[in-house]
Design a protein around this motif. Structure first.
Motif, PDB file in Angstrom:
ATOM      1  N   ARG A  41       0.826  -1.211   0.000  1.00  0.00           N
ATOM      2  CA  ARG A  41       0.000   0.000   0.000  1.00  0.00           C
ATOM      3  C   ARG A  41       0.858   1.259   0.000  1.00  0.00           C
ATOM      4  NH1 ARG A  41       0.303  -1.644   5.217  1.00  0.00           N
ATOM      5  NH2 ARG A  41       0.636  -0.037   6.790  1.00  0.00           N
ATOM      6  N   TYR A  42       2.093   1.150   0.508  1.00  0.00           N
ATOM      7  CA  TYR A  42       2.968   2.336   0.495  1.00  0.00           C
ATOM      8  C   TYR A  42       3.308   2.766  -0.927  1.00  0.00           C
ATOM      9  CZ  TYR A  42       3.752   1.656   5.503  1.00  0.00           C
ATOM     10  OH  TYR A  42       3.579   1.536   6.852  1.00  0.00           O
ATOM     11  N   ALA A  43       3.305   1.795  -1.855  1.00  0.00           N
ATOM     12  CA  ALA A  43       3.572   2.153  -3.249  1.00  0.00           C
ATOM     13  C   ALA A  43       2.477   3.083  -3.753  1.00  0.00           C
ATOM     14  CB  ALA A  43       3.657   0.897  -4.110  1.00  0.00           C
ATOM     15  N   LEU A  44       1.223   2.750  -3.388  1.00  0.00           N
ATOM     16  CA  LEU A  44       0.116   3.615  -3.785  1.00  0.00           C
ATOM     17  C   LEU A  44       0.263   4.983  -3.129  1.00  0.00           C
ATOM     18  CD1 LEU A  44      -2.851   1.087  -3.435  1.00  0.00           C
ATOM     19  CD2 LEU A  44      -1.734   1.825  -5.527  1.00  0.00           C
ATOM     20  N   MET A  45       0.666   4.972  -1.851  1.00  0.00           N
ATOM     21  CA  MET A  45       0.805   6.243  -1.139  1.00  0.00           C
ATOM     22  C   MET A  45       1.947   7.072  -1.724  1.00  0.00           C
ATOM     23  SD  MET A  45       0.085   5.201   2.790  1.00  0.00           S
ATOM     24  CE  MET A  45      -1.340   4.195   3.192  1.00  0.00           C
ATOM     25  N   SER A  46       3.059   6.418  -2.042  1.00  0.00           N
ATOM     26  CA  SER A  46       4.183   7.152  -2.623  1.00  0.00           C
ATOM     27  C   SER A  46       3.798   7.736  -3.969  1.00  0.00           C
ATOM     28  CB  SER A  46       5.400   6.228  -2.780  1.00  0.00           C
ATOM     29  OG  SER A  46       6.127   6.167  -1.580  1.00  0.00           O
ATOM     30  N   MET A  47       3.015   6.974  -4.732  1.00  0.00           N
ATOM     31  CA  MET A  47       2.572   7.458  -6.033  1.00  0.00           C
ATOM     32  C   MET A  47       1.713   8.697  -5.851  1.00  0.00           C
ATOM     33  SD  MET A  47       0.990   4.931  -8.868  1.00  0.00           S
ATOM     34  CE  MET A  47       1.840   3.440  -8.405  1.00  0.00           C
ATOM     35  N   SER A  48       0.830   8.616  -4.847  1.00  0.00           N
ATOM     36  CA  SER A  48      -0.032   9.742  -4.538  1.00  0.00           C
ATOM     37  C   SER A  48       0.792  10.942  -4.070  1.00  0.00           C
ATOM     38  CB  SER A  48      -1.014   9.309  -3.451  1.00  0.00           C
ATOM     39  OG  SER A  48      -2.191  10.029  -3.503  1.00  0.00           O
ATOM     40  N   LEU A  49       1.759  10.653  -3.210  1.00  0.00           N
ATOM     41  CA  LEU A  49       2.600  11.710  -2.655  1.00  0.00           C
ATOM     42  C   LEU A  49       3.414  12.404  -3.748  1.00  0.00           C
ATOM     43  CD1 LEU A  49       3.263  12.794   0.246  1.00  0.00           C
ATOM     44  CD2 LEU A  49       5.315  11.392   0.146  1.00  0.00           C
ATOM     45  N   ASN A  56       7.695   7.216   4.541  1.00  0.00           N
ATOM     46  CA  ASN A  56       6.348   7.508   4.069  1.00  0.00           C
ATOM     47  C   ASN A  56       5.364   6.515   4.682  1.00  0.00           C
ATOM     48  OD1 ASN A  56       4.209   8.571   2.671  1.00  0.00           O
ATOM     49  ND2 ASN A  56       4.678   7.500   0.757  1.00  0.00           N
ATOM     50  N   THR A  57       4.974   6.774   5.936  1.00  0.00           N
ATOM     51  CA  THR A  57       4.059   5.881   6.642  1.00  0.00           C
ATOM     52  C   THR A  57       2.622   6.322   6.407  1.00  0.00           C
ATOM     53  OG1 THR A  57       3.978   7.211   8.643  1.00  0.00           O
ATOM     54  CG2 THR A  57       5.792   5.654   8.465  1.00  0.00           C
ATOM     55  N   ASP A  58       1.676   5.519   6.877  1.00  0.00           N
ATOM     56  CA  ASP A  58       0.255   5.859   6.722  1.00  0.00           C
ATOM     57  C   ASP A  58      -0.049   7.242   7.265  1.00  0.00           C
ATOM     58  OD1 ASP A  58      -0.934   3.051   5.959  1.00  0.00           O
ATOM     59  OD2 ASP A  58       0.374   2.688   7.663  1.00  0.00           O
ATOM     60  N   PHE A  65       1.958  10.169   5.594  1.00  0.00           N
ATOM     61  CA  PHE A  65       1.332  10.367   4.286  1.00  0.00           C
ATOM     62  C   PHE A  65       0.036  11.165   4.434  1.00  0.00           C
ATOM     63  CE2 PHE A  65      -1.988   8.814   1.383  1.00  0.00           C
ATOM     64  CZ  PHE A  65      -1.476   9.280   0.190  1.00  0.00           C
TER      65      PHE A  65
END
Lengths: 239, 103
Positions: free
Chosen positions: A79-87, A107-109, A112
């Protein structure tokens, strides 16, 4: 620049407090798996992830292989990949490569979520400020938890365990109250998550995989039903 | 020593997951579905991790429910992260303690 850093530091305080409490109980768990306080602190400062570390401790306790360890981390932390992409969408497009290497580290929940709620586009000083105290709190909590294990009544550590969930509720509920799309997506995620927990034919699915599926399905449905405006991210206004 | 090898593998996998999307995707995403999807990910993810797991985080279901209720009450009044988290924790502790007393 300095102001950005202090602003980040301030935004990181609540996260650091929550992390300290949670990693304290993580440290206690580690001791029973044969991990020392120092090893626990090294794990926390290099990983900075609650669910991943909880799972990693179990793999170590069970004497799992390194492949199993890598796979577990991959699934749980995907899920961090999705968050990093979003970030990455909120970073200055000109931000140099090395700065992205720094920002990616923690880049934690929660970091983020706070970063995405930040009004302006994200700078390196702000992100370093935002990440430092949570990393410190997470690492110190793990170390002290492992070191203090046995001195503390179980009722206290159990109550502290709930703090993380309280933080999640504090992040999502105010947004869901104001925004119908966020409310629908949240309710759908909860519904699916309960389905994986209670439906007999889905109980075999691992917790990590279930979180990934619930997240992707609820977010995808939200994207179909309520596409965000092109100009502005629908929810980036402060609560 | 073996534990440090485990820790290294954990850290490497986790860092790469965080790093690759942040370094390789350098232009703004134009696709509206993908943009919307990524916008909803944190809410979906946090709620899926919280419910129903939070109800099993305490020794007594009732204590967990009370903790969630306290957190929800304060969160909906826009109280800060620390206030909400602390309230949830204190409530769980108090209710568990009361239930132990009552037997």
């Amino acid at each position: 620049m300095k102001k950005e850093f202090t602003c980040g530091l301030r935004d990181g305080i609540p996260i650091a407090l929550g992390y300290f409490a949670v990693s304290f109980s993580l440290g206690i768990t580690m001791v029973s798996a044969g991990i020392s306080a120092l090893q626990g602190a090294v794990m926390s400062i290099t990983n900075v992830t609650s669910a991943g570390e909880f799972a990693g401790v179990r793999v170590i306790a069970a004497g799992g292989t390194l492949i199993e360890m890598a796979l577990t981390q991959f699934i749980i932390n995907l899920r961090y990949a999705l968050m990093s992409m979003s970030l990455s969408q909120k970073l200055d497009r000109e931000m140099p490569f090395w700065q992205r290497f720094v920002i990616a580290f923690a880049n934690t929940d929660e970091i983020f979520a706070v970063a995405m709620n930040h009004q302006k586009s994200l700078t390196l000083p702000y992100m370093i400020g935002l990440q430092s105290l949570p990393i410190l709190g997470w690492t110190a909590g793990t170390f002290l938890g492992a070191a203090a294990c046995g001195l503390m009544p179980a009722s206290v550590s159990v109550a502290m365990n709930v703090m993380l969930y309280g933080m999640f509720i504090a992040i999502v509920f105010p947004v869901a109250k104001k925004s119908k799309p966020a409310l629908v997506v949240s309710l759908l995620a909860v519904f699916l998550s309960c389905l994986f927990r209670y439906a007999p034919f889905l109980q075999g699915v691992s917790e990590a995989l279930s979180i990934i599926i619930c997240t992707a399905a609820a977010a995808a449905l939200g994207a179909v039903l309520f596409p965000v405006e092109d100009t502005e991210r629908a929810g980036s206004e402060k609560e | 020593m073996k534990i440090y090898v485990y820790i290294f593998v954990m850290a490497a996998v986790t860092y790469l997951i965080r790093l690759i999307p942040l370094t390789l995707i350098r232009r703004q995403i134009q696709n509206r579905f993908l943009k919307s999807f990524l916008y909803y990910v944190p809410y979906a993810c946090l709620m899926a991790m919280t419910f129903p797991a939070v109800f099993y985080a305490a020794d007594h279901l009732l204590a967990a429910v009370a903790g969630v209720a306290a957190a929800a009450f304060l969160a909906l009044r826009n109280k800060g992260l620390v206030t909400v988290a602390a309230a949830a924790s204190v409530t769980v502790f108090a209710v568990s303690w009361a239930m132990e007393l009552l037997g």
